[in-house]
Design a protein around this motif. Structure first.
Motif, PDB file in Angstrom:
ATOM      1  N   LEU A   1      -8.516  -2.591   5.906  1.00  0.00           N
ATOM      2  CA  LEU A   1     -10.507  -1.838   6.518  1.00  0.00           C
ATOM      3  C   LEU A   1     -10.370  -0.334   4.616  1.00  0.00           C
ATOM      4  O   LEU A   1      -9.665  -0.573   4.058  1.00  0.00           O
ATOM      5  CB  LEU A   1      -9.571  -1.281   7.428  1.00  0.00           C
ATOM      6  N   SER A   2     -11.213  -0.052   4.649  1.00  0.00           N
ATOM      7  CA  SER A   2     -11.553   1.047   4.145  1.00  0.00           C
ATOM      8  C   SER A   2     -12.973   1.651   3.944  1.00  0.00           C
ATOM      9  O   SER A   2     -13.189   1.380   5.109  1.00  0.00           O
ATOM     10  CB  SER A   2     -11.528  -0.062   2.569  1.00  0.00           C
ATOM     11  N   SER A   3     -12.920   2.932   3.622  1.00  0.00           N
ATOM     12  CA  SER A   3     -13.233   3.678   4.025  1.00  0.00           C
ATOM     13  C   SER A   3     -13.457   5.208   2.665  1.00  0.00           C
ATOM     14  O   SER A   3     -12.875   5.000   2.139  1.00  0.00           O
ATOM     15  CB  SER A   3     -12.821   4.598   5.569  1.00  0.00           C
ATOM     16  N   VAL A   4     -15.023   5.780   2.872  1.00  0.00           N
ATOM     17  CA  VAL A   4     -15.260   6.939   2.280  1.00  0.00           C
ATOM     18  C   VAL A   4     -15.279   8.108   2.907  1.00  0.00           C
ATOM     19  O   VAL A   4     -16.082   7.731   3.060  1.00  0.00           O
ATOM     20  CB  VAL A   4     -16.709   6.604   0.827  1.00  0.00           C
ATOM     21  N   HIS A   5     -14.176   9.344   1.583  1.00  0.00           N
ATOM     22  CA  HIS A   5     -14.036  10.273   2.183  1.00  0.00           C
ATOM     23  C   HIS A   5     -14.680  10.986   1.365  1.00  0.00           C
ATOM     24  O   HIS A   5     -14.071  11.034  -0.333  1.00  0.00           O
ATOM     25  CB  HIS A   5     -12.894  10.535   3.199  1.00  0.00           C
TER      26      HIS A   5
ATOM     27  N   THR B   1      -3.315   7.372   8.045  1.00  0.00           N
ATOM     28  CA  THR B   1      -4.213   6.237   8.547  1.00  0.00           C
ATOM     29  C   THR B   1      -5.788   6.758   7.814  1.00  0.00           C
ATOM     30  O   THR B   1      -7.027   6.235   8.755  1.00  0.00           O
ATOM     31  CB  THR B   1      -4.773   5.627   9.724  1.00  0.00           C
ATOM     32  N   SER B   2      -5.479   7.279   6.292  1.00  0.00           N
ATOM     33  CA  SER B   2      -6.612   7.360   6.529  1.00  0.00           C
ATOM     34  C   SER B   2      -7.982   6.920   5.410  1.00  0.00           C
ATOM     35  O   SER B   2      -9.256   6.923   5.457  1.00  0.00           O
ATOM     36  CB  SER B   2      -6.633   8.569   4.867  1.00  0.00           C
ATOM     37  N   HIS B   3      -8.090   5.655   5.806  1.00  0.00           N
ATOM     38  CA  HIS B   3      -8.902   4.271   5.563  1.00  0.00           C
ATOM     39  C   HIS B   3      -9.135   4.272   6.669  1.00  0.00           C
ATOM     40  O   HIS B   3     -10.064   3.196   6.893  1.00  0.00           O
ATOM     41  CB  HIS B   3      -7.377   3.216   5.116  1.00  0.00           C
ATOM     42  N   LEU B   4      -9.166   5.250   7.353  1.00  0.00           N
ATOM     43  CA  LEU B   4     -10.297   4.242   8.643  1.00  0.00           C
ATOM     44  C   LEU B   4     -11.352   5.738   8.570  1.00  0.00           C
ATOM     45  O   LEU B   4     -11.359   7.132   8.065  1.00  0.00           O
ATOM     46  CB  LEU B   4      -9.283   5.252  10.355  1.00  0.00           C
TER      47      LEU B   4
END
Ligand code: SIN
Length: 279
Positions: free
Chosen positions: A182-186, A104-107
């Motif tokens: 869902l998306s996130s920036v890492h 779940t690296s989109h969190l």
């Protein structure tokens, strides 16, 4: 160095089997400190012959942090809301976690780690592969490290939702198409909060593109990084047995559930520990 447990490495890159511990009971502080040390040192640790219930899994995981809540569409009525049921039925075609990923690296706050227990296994197959992302980073050239230093990447669950929707592996009555993407920036290279070491942090299942770049601009370098990150010499392979449990660190390893048991069932139960924002 280990006095309370026996730690037997599984491969040169990562992974160790832990002996001398019963996860169905409370673990004393000294033993727990050694388990924590083994987890940081080997990235993924394995336990055999455990009679651990789902609540035991949760209690064990809670020694490392708060449990991470599942989204409502993944919860199964009658179970506690943090328990993920991964049930590949004989007639099913999709194997959950079938390609390399970190969970779940989109969190925005992906989990620290995952604890996975085997409940029903195919007669053969269904192993899980793991890859060491410290090694993936360390073995890049200085030029590549310099280029990745300040890059960030967009991670999303779009591909997973699309796959779940075509293969009915959700609990009855639940509809994946209704779930939001869902998306996130890492950062592309993250620093492990406990070891201070740098790890590559992109994966084919969730990473869409680099921030401020298009998907097609990002694709060639991402493809290189995915291939590099999962080179055989950075990996180990775990062969499950009834009552095996794995506990991996999502901050520095990737994993893949091998889809090599068509026509058979594999039932796994997983809980996750809440992490921190990757930096
Ligand atoms: C997962 O990706 O968390 C599942 C791994 C497995 O089923 O082996």
């Amino acid at each position: 160095m280990y006095k309370k447990i026996k730690v037997q490495p599984l491969a040169g890159a990562l992974g160790a089997e832990i002996f001398g511990i019963d996860l169905s009971t409370e673990i004393d502080a000294a033993t727990l400190a050694e388990v924590r040390q083994a987890h940081l040192e080997h990235l993924v640790i394995f336990f055999r012959d455990q009679n651990a219930s789902d609540l035991d899994l949760a209690r064990f995981a809670c020694n490392f942090g708060e449990l991470a809540m599942l989204p409502p569409h993944r919860q199964v009525p009658g179970n506690f809301p943090e328990l993920l049921v991964i049930d590949k039925k004989p007639e099913g075609t999709l194997v959950f976690g079938w390609e390399w990923h970190t969970d779940t690296s989109h969190l925005e706050i992906p989990p620290l780690g995952s604890v996975l227990a085997a409940r029903i296994l195919p007669s053969v197959g269904g192993d899980t592969l793991f890859a060491n992302q410290y090694m993936a980073y360390d073995t890049l050239s200085s030029g590549m490290k310099e280029m990745l230093k300040d890059l960030r990447a967009v991670h999303s669950n779009g591909r997973i939702l699309a796959s779940l929707a075509v293969d009915d592996i959700l609990p009855p009555g639940q509809d994946c198409s209704a779930q939001a993407t869902l998306s996130s920036v890492h950062p592309v290279v993250r620093t492990h909060p406990d070891t201070g070491k740098k790890a590559l942090y992109v994966n084919v299942m969730h990473t869409e593109r680099f921030e401020n770049m298009t998907v097609s601009e990002s694709a060639p370098l991402l493809k290189y990084l995915y291939d590099h990150a999962t080179r055989p010499e950075f990996s180990c392979r775990f062969r499950w047995q009834p009552r095996s449990i794995a506990f991996w660190d999502n901050r520095c390893c990737q994993h893949l559930a091998l889809a090599d048991y068509p026509g058979q069932r594999r039932l796994m139960h997983r809980v996750q520990i809440r992490g921190t924002k990757p930096i």
